[in-house]
Design a protein around this motif. Structure first.
Motif, mmCIF file in Angstrom:
data_model
loop_
_atom_site.group_PDB
_atom_site.id
_atom_site.type_symbol
_atom_site.label_atom_id
_atom_site.label_comp_id
_atom_site.label_asym_id
_atom_site.label_seq_id
_atom_site.Cartn_x
_atom_site.Cartn_y
_atom_site.Cartn_z
ATOM 1 N N TRP A 1 3.356 2.772 -32.507
ATOM 2 C CA TRP A 1 4.407 2.754 -31.492
ATOM 3 C C TRP A 1 4.639 1.350 -30.929
ATOM 4 O O TRP A 1 5.121 1.182 -29.819
ATOM 5 C CB TRP A 1 4.043 3.676 -30.333
ATOM 6 C CG TRP A 1 3.805 5.091 -30.752
ATOM 7 C CD1 TRP A 1 3.881 5.608 -32.009
ATOM 8 C CD2 TRP A 1 3.454 6.174 -29.905
ATOM 9 N NE1 TRP A 1 3.601 6.941 -32.005
ATOM 10 C CE2 TRP A 1 3.329 7.327 -30.726
ATOM 11 C CE3 TRP A 1 3.226 6.294 -28.539
ATOM 12 C CZ2 TRP A 1 2.999 8.572 -30.220
ATOM 13 C CZ3 TRP A 1 2.907 7.544 -28.040
ATOM 14 C CH2 TRP A 1 2.793 8.659 -28.874
ATOM 15 N N ARG B 1 6.835 7.229 -22.649
ATOM 16 C CA ARG B 1 5.899 6.627 -23.594
ATOM 17 C C ARG B 1 4.497 6.578 -22.982
ATOM 18 O O ARG B 1 3.511 6.907 -23.645
ATOM 19 C CB ARG B 1 6.345 5.214 -23.967
ATOM 20 C CG ARG B 1 5.412 4.518 -24.962
ATOM 21 C CD ARG B 1 5.913 3.117 -25.284
ATOM 22 N NE ARG B 1 5.105 2.492 -26.325
ATOM 23 C CZ ARG B 1 3.961 1.857 -26.107
ATOM 24 N NH1 ARG B 1 3.480 1.768 -24.878
ATOM 25 N NH2 ARG B 1 3.294 1.325 -27.120
ATOM 26 N N THR C 1 9.111 3.789 -30.792
ATOM 27 C CA THR C 1 8.889 4.458 -29.515
ATOM 28 C C THR C 1 10.046 5.389 -29.180
ATOM 29 O O THR C 1 9.851 6.507 -28.690
ATOM 30 C CB THR C 1 8.718 3.406 -28.388
ATOM 31 O OG1 THR C 1 7.575 2.611 -28.662
ATOM 32 C CG2 THR C 1 8.546 4.112 -27.036
ATOM 33 N N ILE D 1 9.914 9.638 -28.440
ATOM 34 C CA ILE D 1 10.302 10.319 -27.200
ATOM 35 C C ILE D 1 11.679 10.946 -27.277
ATOM 36 O O ILE D 1 12.156 11.519 -26.296
ATOM 37 C CB ILE D 1 10.272 9.334 -26.011
ATOM 38 C CG1 ILE D 1 11.317 8.219 -26.193
ATOM 39 C CG2 ILE D 1 8.873 8.769 -25.832
ATOM 40 C CD1 ILE D 1 11.397 7.266 -25.000
#
Length: 271
Positions: A260, A228, A266, A270
């Motif tokens: 995010w 992140r 988040t 990712i």
């Protein structure tokens, strides 16, 4: 494939571990007729794109490429502009960072740097073209390419580099949609096993995608929090890089980090 393309395609066979190539190996690597390959090699050598070792007669890249490379960098100083950004990004995240530009249906690496802070590092070959569907760099660029470009990529067989490479068009389309939504592409083991990479697009004049900026991390260090932080840093530096290249970074990218705030979002970014 036209005659000129076939000739120039021979240049792409050179690599860090293949600095010189003999006629027989060219024939083996291309699967083409020996007489045709020899004619193409002769013409490339006559124009300075190749030269032959005086003893072995094997071919290597020629001086014309040095002249053209120097001229390209003088007229359009991409490496000069991107190098300090890549270096600073790499130092900030403590991992290998690289910038690449679109070349046909792949990415051509331009600059890379690794601060070498860890015992386990990512091996990066500056001469290796990066496929659009199998790398975070490629996906970051592909997601913002015109629709017909995406359709062309997804309409042909997608090479598998590892068991984790996305080779199904439907899955690739879903991944592209996610990258467009969040502005960031993340790939684990899609091109190199044991490597996780995060990439964001670079934009030129008129918001046209030029390539990408990315960070590659050994998967053993690719914790969610680290990825992140890398993604947020990449968005910041990609805007700086796009501006340096005379490009326009999409305004809606400024709002992406604000999305995010929760753990679920988040994780989507990712994943």
């Amino acid at each position: 494939m036209g005659t000129i393309t076939k000739a120039l395609d021979l240049l792409s066979l050179f690599a860090r571990d293949r600095a010189e190539i003999g006629l027989g190996e060219f024939v083996r690597l291309t699967g083409r007729d020996k007489a045709t390959v020899h004619r193409h090699l002769t013409e490339l050598a006559e124009n300075g794109f190749l030269e032959q070792h005086p003893d072995t007669r094997a071919y290597r890249l020629g001086p014309a490429l040095l002249r053209l490379s120097a001229l390209r960098e003088t007229l359009f100083p991409v490496r000069k502009l991107l190098q300090p950004i890549v270096f600073e990004l790499s130092e900030a995240v403590g991992e290998l960072a690289h910038a690449s530009l679109l070349q046909g249906d792949a990415l051509s690496p331009v600059v890379h740097f690794d601060p070498s802070l860890h015992g386990i590092q990512v091996n990066f070959d500056i001469a290796e073209m990066l496929p659009l569907h199998a790398t975070s760099s490629g996906l970051a660029a592909l997601a913002f390419c015109p629709d017909d470009w995406q359709t062309r990529i997804m309409s042909r067989p997608l090479s598998k580099y590892t068991d984790q490479t996305i080779s199904d068009p439907t899955a690739l389309k879903s991944k592209i949609d996610s990258v467009r939504r969040f502005g960031v592409a993340t790939v684990t083991g899609g091109f190199d096993e044991g490597v996780t990479s995060v990439g964001v697009p670079l934009f030129g004049e008129g918001g046209r995608v030029l390539g990408s900026l990315a960070v590659a991390v050994p998967s053993v260090r690719a914790k969610p929090e680290k990825l992140r932080d890398i993604a947020l840093m990449l968005l910041k530096e990609a805007k700086r890089a796009s501006t340096a290249l005379g490009g326009t970074f999409p305004r809606d990218f400024d709002d992406l980090p604000l999305q995010w705030g929760d753990e679920t979002t988040t994780q989507q970014v990712i994943s």
